[in-house]
Motif scaffolding. Sequence first.
Motif, short mmCIF file in Angstrom:
data_model
loop_
_atom_site.label_atom_id
_atom_site.label_comp_id
_atom_site.label_asym_id
_atom_site.label_seq_id
_atom_site.Cartn_x
_atom_site.Cartn_y
_atom_site.Cartn_z
N SER A 1 -12.59 5.91 58.10
CA SER A 1 -12.16 5.45 60.21
C SER A 1 -11.12 4.74 60.13
O SER A 1 -10.15 5.24 61.22
CB SER A 1 -13.49 4.58 61.09
N ILE A 2 -11.31 4.07 59.19
CA ILE A 2 -9.53 3.00 58.99
C ILE A 2 -8.31 3.92 58.41
O ILE A 2 -7.73 3.73 58.88
CB ILE A 2 -10.08 1.84 57.79
N LEU A 3 -8.81 5.16 57.87
CA LEU A 3 -7.38 6.19 57.02
C LEU A 3 -6.89 6.51 58.14
O LEU A 3 -6.20 6.99 58.13
CB LEU A 3 -8.55 6.72 55.86
N TYR A 4 -7.87 6.66 59.36
CA TYR A 4 -6.98 7.18 59.85
C TYR A 4 -6.56 6.81 61.25
O TYR A 4 -5.39 6.89 61.47
CB TYR A 4 -8.52 8.61 61.39
N ILE A 5 -7.10 5.57 61.48
CA ILE A 5 -6.30 4.71 62.55
C ILE A 5 -5.20 4.06 61.87
O ILE A 5 -3.92 3.82 62.60
CB ILE A 5 -7.54 3.53 62.68
N ILE A 6 -5.06 3.58 60.41
CA ILE A 6 -3.87 3.48 60.01
C ILE A 6 -3.37 4.43 59.11
O ILE A 6 -4.06 4.78 58.04
CB ILE A 6 -3.99 1.88 58.79
N PRO A 7 -2.17 4.91 59.24
CA PRO A 7 -2.00 4.90 60.15
C PRO A 7 -1.36 5.58 61.94
O PRO A 7 -0.97 5.17 62.99
CB PRO A 7 -0.77 5.24 59.77
N PHE A 8 -2.11 7.18 61.17
CA PHE A 8 -1.84 7.51 62.85
C PHE A 8 -2.41 7.14 64.06
O PHE A 8 -2.24 7.80 65.36
CB PHE A 8 -2.66 9.39 62.14
N GLY A 9 -3.88 6.73 64.24
CA GLY A 9 -3.90 5.52 65.24
C GLY A 9 -2.97 5.06 66.32
O GLY A 9 -2.10 5.33 66.96
N LEU A 10 -2.06 3.83 64.95
CA LEU A 10 -1.40 3.55 65.04
C LEU A 10 -0.07 4.29 65.76
O LEU A 10 0.65 3.93 67.38
CB LEU A 10 -0.83 2.47 64.62
N LEU A 11 -0.29 5.09 65.37
CA LEU A 11 1.47 6.30 65.63
C LEU A 11 1.11 7.09 66.57
O LEU A 11 2.35 6.69 67.73
CB LEU A 11 1.24 7.28 64.56
N GLY A 12 -0.04 6.62 67.52
CA GLY A 12 -0.27 7.34 68.50
C GLY A 12 0.37 6.91 69.57
O GLY A 12 1.31 7.03 70.25
N VAL A 13 -0.46 5.35 69.50
CA VAL A 13 0.15 4.27 70.48
C VAL A 13 1.72 4.02 70.22
O VAL A 13 2.43 3.98 71.39
CB VAL A 13 -0.71 3.03 70.17
N GLN A 14 1.83 4.55 69.32
CA GLN A 14 4.17 3.67 69.05
C GLN A 14 4.66 4.70 69.94
O GLN A 14 5.72 3.91 70.38
CB GLN A 14 3.84 3.10 67.67
N LEU A 15 4.22 6.35 69.31
CA LEU A 15 5.04 6.90 70.18
C LEU A 15 4.98 7.18 71.46
O LEU A 15 6.14 7.37 71.92
CB LEU A 15 4.40 9.05 69.57
N PHE B 1 12.18 6.59 63.95
CA PHE B 1 13.50 5.60 63.17
C PHE B 1 12.28 4.64 62.63
O PHE B 1 11.03 4.28 61.67
CB PHE B 1 13.95 4.70 63.59
N THR B 2 10.87 3.94 64.02
CA THR B 2 10.24 2.70 63.99
C THR B 2 8.56 3.71 63.74
O THR B 2 7.85 3.28 63.16
CB THR B 2 9.86 2.53 65.63
N GLY B 3 8.92 5.40 63.76
CA GLY B 3 7.32 6.27 63.47
C GLY B 3 7.60 6.31 62.40
O GLY B 3 6.79 6.04 61.51
N THR B 4 9.26 6.25 61.34
CA THR B 4 9.32 6.37 59.93
C THR B 4 8.36 5.35 59.21
O THR B 4 7.87 5.22 58.29
CB THR B 4 10.37 6.84 59.62
N ILE B 5 8.70 4.27 59.51
CA ILE B 5 8.80 2.54 59.38
C ILE B 5 7.01 2.48 59.53
O ILE B 5 5.65 2.81 58.82
CB ILE B 5 8.97 1.55 60.36
N LEU B 6 6.49 3.18 60.52
CA LEU B 6 4.94 2.50 60.44
C LEU B 6 4.39 3.44 60.04
O LEU B 6 3.04 3.48 59.67
CB LEU B 6 4.75 2.85 61.93
N GLY B 7 4.66 5.01 59.45
CA GLY B 7 4.14 5.57 58.88
C GLY B 7 3.93 5.34 57.47
O GLY B 7 3.02 5.22 56.84
N ALA B 8 5.48 5.09 56.79
CA ALA B 8 5.24 4.46 55.27
C ALA B 8 4.43 3.47 55.26
O ALA B 8 4.15 3.82 54.16
CB ALA B 8 7.03 4.35 54.92
N PHE B 9 4.53 2.78 55.88
CA PHE B 9 3.61 1.64 56.20
C PHE B 9 1.90 1.55 55.59
O PHE B 9 1.30 1.31 54.61
CB PHE B 9 4.00 0.20 56.91
#
Length: 235
Positions: A102-116, A131-139
């Motif tokens: 569950s954590i592996l989905y929330i980070i980063p894809f769950g947070l990425l959906g909210v950011q987008l 740009f912001t999504g790339t940083i969040l996805g890489a992190f």
Amino acid sequence: MEDVNWVDLDEKKPNPPPQPPSSSLINERQSIPLEMVETAFLASAASLIWLINYYFPLGPILRIFFPIPLALIYLRWGGRAAGMGVLVSGLLLSVLMGPTRSILYIIPFGLLGVQLGAVWRRQGSWYFSIFTGTILGAFGFLLRFWLLSVFLGENLWVYVVNQMTVWVDWLLLRLGILAQPTPLIIEGVALGAIFLNSLLYLFVVHLVALLVFDRLGNPIPRPPIWVQVLFEYDY
């Protein structure tokens, strides 16, 4: 002086008829159940996509849709509903697959959906959202990598560096360069590859969201001119 009818003054005035509720209040009351249903449905869809891809991987096809349902929740109902969607997805995956996955989905894809969804709802440009999504996805990728290393009890970053060393040596040999890259250069190339992969992933997600959300009536900001020319599509 005119005569005053004191009897009429003592009579009670009739109460005004009850006013019907305003249309805005009715619409707000009707939208609450719809918001809950759509949030639960889209959050379940996001969890189902992750579940299917985990047990029956279809390459990058389903991976593109990981953040799409949560971004749609934000576009339709705002940040509170999107946060609830992430929470519902996490709880559902915790029940079905365990807290770790569950954590592996929330980070980063769950947070990425909210950011987008937040950037698209505010009509931000593609450059900013990518740009912001790339940083969040890489992190998020690095954080997931660290969590997997902790759970497995091994340093997986060493494996990545070893594989990247083989690839860089092969590339230098093909270019005719006789040099031995330092470990710092190897790690820099590995980080660059992670950011490049996240950048390409975000670009493809934007293209899919552009096609899907336009048909759903929740369009995202228009792409740059060069994207329209490249794909020869009337946006």
